[in-house]
Design an enzyme around this catalytic site. Structure first.
Site, PDB file in Angstrom:
ATOM      1  N   LEU A 101       6.389  10.348   4.957  1.00  0.00           N
ATOM      2  CA  LEU A 101       5.011  10.206   5.452  1.00  0.00           C
ATOM      3  C   LEU A 101       4.081  10.290   4.255  1.00  0.00           C
ATOM      4  O   LEU A 101       4.345  11.074   3.337  1.00  0.00           O
ATOM      5  CB  LEU A 101       4.746  11.338   6.448  1.00  0.00           C
ATOM      6  CG  LEU A 101       3.328  11.747   6.845  1.00  0.00           C
ATOM      7  CD1 LEU A 101       3.345  12.402   8.224  1.00  0.00           C
ATOM      8  CD2 LEU A 101       2.685  12.705   5.846  1.00  0.00           C
TER       9      LEU A 101
ATOM     10  N   ASP B 211      -0.372   8.952   3.598  1.00  0.00           N
ATOM     11  CA  ASP B 211      -1.773   9.112   4.022  1.00  0.00           C
ATOM     12  C   ASP B 211      -1.990   9.126   5.538  1.00  0.00           C
ATOM     13  O   ASP B 211      -1.419   8.297   6.255  1.00  0.00           O
ATOM     14  CB  ASP B 211      -2.618   7.945   3.504  1.00  0.00           C
ATOM     15  CG  ASP B 211      -2.312   7.562   2.080  1.00  0.00           C
ATOM     16  OD1 ASP B 211      -1.547   8.262   1.415  1.00  0.00           O
ATOM     17  OD2 ASP B 211      -2.839   6.528   1.642  1.00  0.00           O
TER      18      ASP B 211
ATOM     19  N   ARG C 292      -7.788  -1.772  -2.075  1.00  0.00           N
ATOM     20  CA  ARG C 292      -7.174  -1.363  -0.798  1.00  0.00           C
ATOM     21  C   ARG C 292      -7.908  -0.211  -0.113  1.00  0.00           C
ATOM     22  O   ARG C 292      -8.819   0.373  -0.664  1.00  0.00           O
ATOM     23  CB  ARG C 292      -5.712  -0.976  -1.017  1.00  0.00           C
ATOM     24  CG  ARG C 292      -5.443   0.065  -2.081  1.00  0.00           C
ATOM     25  CD  ARG C 292      -3.927   0.307  -2.225  1.00  0.00           C
ATOM     26  NE  ARG C 292      -3.632   1.114  -3.395  1.00  0.00           N
ATOM     27  CZ  ARG C 292      -3.359   0.620  -4.596  1.00  0.00           C
ATOM     28  NH1 ARG C 292      -3.366  -0.678  -4.796  1.00  0.00           N
ATOM     29  NH2 ARG C 292      -3.101   1.428  -5.619  1.00  0.00           N
TER      30      ARG C 292
HETATM   31  C1  FRU Z   1      -2.436   6.406  -1.337  1.00  0.00           C
HETATM   32  C2  FRU Z   1      -1.858   5.008  -1.214  1.00  0.00           C
HETATM   33  C3  FRU Z   1      -2.918   4.011  -0.742  1.00  0.00           C
HETATM   34  C4  FRU Z   1      -2.087   2.942  -0.101  1.00  0.00           C
HETATM   35  C5  FRU Z   1      -0.998   3.747   0.558  1.00  0.00           C
HETATM   36  C6  FRU Z   1       0.342   3.074   0.612  1.00  0.00           C
HETATM   37  O1  FRU Z   1      -1.479   7.397  -1.249  1.00  0.00           O
HETATM   38  O2  FRU Z   1      -1.281   4.587  -2.422  1.00  0.00           O
HETATM   39  O3  FRU Z   1      -3.764   3.545  -1.770  1.00  0.00           O
HETATM   40  O4  FRU Z   1      -2.816   2.189   0.822  1.00  0.00           O
HETATM   41  O5  FRU Z   1      -0.879   4.943  -0.188  1.00  0.00           O
HETATM   42  O6  FRU Z   1       1.254   3.847   1.321  1.00  0.00           O
END
Ligand code: FRU
Length: 480
Positions: A44, A46, A175
């Protein structure tokens, strides 16, 4: 699952049916947490799409169920009405389209007029290109929108922006969309890295949540890290704040000690004139522990600004012991935010009190002899005076205050991590949430927080030092 192959719902369901033993193995692991959200199996990271809709809280998250080191990302899903009873729902979002084939990356939810609008990043890795360049051309980052009337059933995914819509001086790293409304306009923040590897946030504007136009960028004068991930723009007690995660910042004294940071800027933004001023070029740290990153906030139906973070960190230079048991990482407890005198305050959500049992009160003489609250407990220590002190929290994890410096020392329980400190003029209180393998320590009414995983520690709390005050300790129940 193969590393770079689409995952459709049917693929996941077939995999789930075939992997009962894997789930049982993870469930039996004694480092599983009692009152934190974790992946059922695998990885897991974000929290995503946090919102409350018609009373129900939706907590989605970056999820790789298939293995514990995190490859292809789905959106997992938990729901709760009270932050005490949780339901693990089916994953909701799969990397099943050309525009998100290598991961449905982080995103957010925006609730309006009985509709939840979701925005996320569809990640497409160009790993097989001859001119593969991780920074400039290694991926395509699509900004994608979909909606729901209930948090469970979703409209088709709709591409709203991609590289043609981003400024020319950006690298391919863009992103993590999050929406903020001010006046009649919607604003979207996106984390970005420009062609000079300067980290920043791009701001887009829309009148209808569908068509977005580039509006501005928010960054420091001098480069502060090469990429700012997971931006979150919101107004808190009258102050506009930007929480984001700058990567590649060098440590400065006690500040910015982790490999990647989670920081908060206060800003003055005149949206009519489109002028933005950061109140400080050096942002505050949201958390001082070893395991905190990519938090997201949302406003609930009571008007509370609630934050949940990832209790983990990317690119860690240690191996989390739970990997051997088939899983890794968790979310933090939900916290309520306030802004006081330009400082972010974080407090455990009041619902957490429902987990309490067996209150015990101690004076400092008793704490000096040591108490045994187990590993799953809440401790509140209030100081009347504190010149110096050393609190053994569990096993040989200590928290000490000396010469105006509060230091968390992981002893042998940090899986290779050592110490983190914060300068404090005064220490007035400590509010400690201990779970089987985690600690969240709120300091001075939440002006500072240390969030960290802890391994191989033992029960037992003891305090020594030149200080006076009292302590309350509760055992805590796990989630129901
Ligand atoms: C942050 C991140 C975000 C990306 C996501 C991918 O932890 O790198 O920038 O969208 O995790 O899992």
């Amino acid at each position: 699952m193969k590393k770079y192959e689409k995952v459709r719902r049917e693929d996941y369901e077939a995999w789930y049916r075939e992997n009962r033993e894997y789930r049982e193995m993870v469930k039996a692991d004694d480092s599983r947490l009692a009152y934190h959200l974790m992946p059922e199996t695998g990885w897991l990271n974000d929290p995503n799409g946090l919102c409350q809709f018609q009373g129900l809280y939706h907590i989605y998250y970056q999820y790789t169920p298939f293995e514990p080191t995190g490859e292809i990302k789905l959106w997992g899903h938990y729901t709760t009405r009270d932050f005490i009873h949780y339901k693990q729902e089916e994953p909701v979002l799969f990397p099943d389209q050309d525009m998100d084939a290598h991961g449905v990356y982080s995103g957010s939810a925006y609730v309006e007029d009985k509709t939840i609008h979701y925005f996320y990043t569809g990640n497409v890795k160009l790993f097989d290109r001859d001119d593969y360049d991780y920074i400039m051309g290694g991926r395509v980052s699509n900004t994608i929108h979909f909606t729901s009337q209930d948090g469970y059933h979703f409209s088709a995914k709709e591409l709203v922006m991609n590289h043609g819509d981003y400024p020319d001086d950006m690298s391919c790293h863009i992103r993590d969309p999050k929406v903020y409304k001010e006046g009649e306009f919607y604003y979207m923040v996106l984390g970005a890295r420009d062609v000079h590897s300067k980290g920043m946030v791009l701001l887009y504007r829309s009148m209808d949540l569908k068509k977005w136009g580039y509006f501005n960028r928010i960054t420091t004068d001098k480069t502060f890290g090469y990429m700012w991930e997971c931006p979150d723009l919101f107004c808190l007690d009258g102050q506009l704040c930007l929480v984001c995660c700058p990567q590649g910042v060098k440590p400065m004294g006690t500040e910015y000690q982790n490999v990647h940071q989670c920081t908060v800027f206060c800003l003055d933004y005149d949206f009519r004139e489109n002028t933005c001023k950061l109140k400080s070029q050096l942002p505050g740290m949201v958390d001082r522990g070893f395991d905190f990153y990519a938090p997201q906030t949302f406003l609930d139906e009571k008007g509370r600004r609630i934050l949940i973070g990832w209790m983990g960190i990317p690119d860690a230079d240690y191996t989390n012991p739970t990997v051997n048991a088939g899983w890794q990482h968790a979310l933090t407890m939900p916290r309520q935010l306030h802004m006081r005198e330009g400082r972010l305050l974080q407090q455990p959500l009041e619902e957490m009190r429902e987990l309490r049992r067996d209150r015990r009160d101690y004076d400092f003489e008793e704490l000096d002899k040591g108490v045994e609250p187990g590993l799953v407990f809440e401790g509140r220590i209030s100081f009347v005076t504190c010149h110096d002190m050393c609190l053994t929290v569990r096993g040989d994890v200590t928290l000490s205050y000396e010469n105006g410096l509060l230091t968390l020392d992981m002893g042998t329980c940090g899986s290779g991590r050592t110490r983190r400190s914060v300068p404090l003029e005064r220490l007035t209180d400590l509010h400690i949430f201990s779970d089987t393998t985690s600690l969240e320590i709120f300091v001075n009414e939440g002006r500072e927080v240390f969030t960290t995983r802890v391994y191989g520690s033992h029960p037992g709390m003891r305090m020594e030092g030149d200080c006076s005050g009292n302590g309350i300790v509760y055992g805590l129940n796990g989630f129901i």
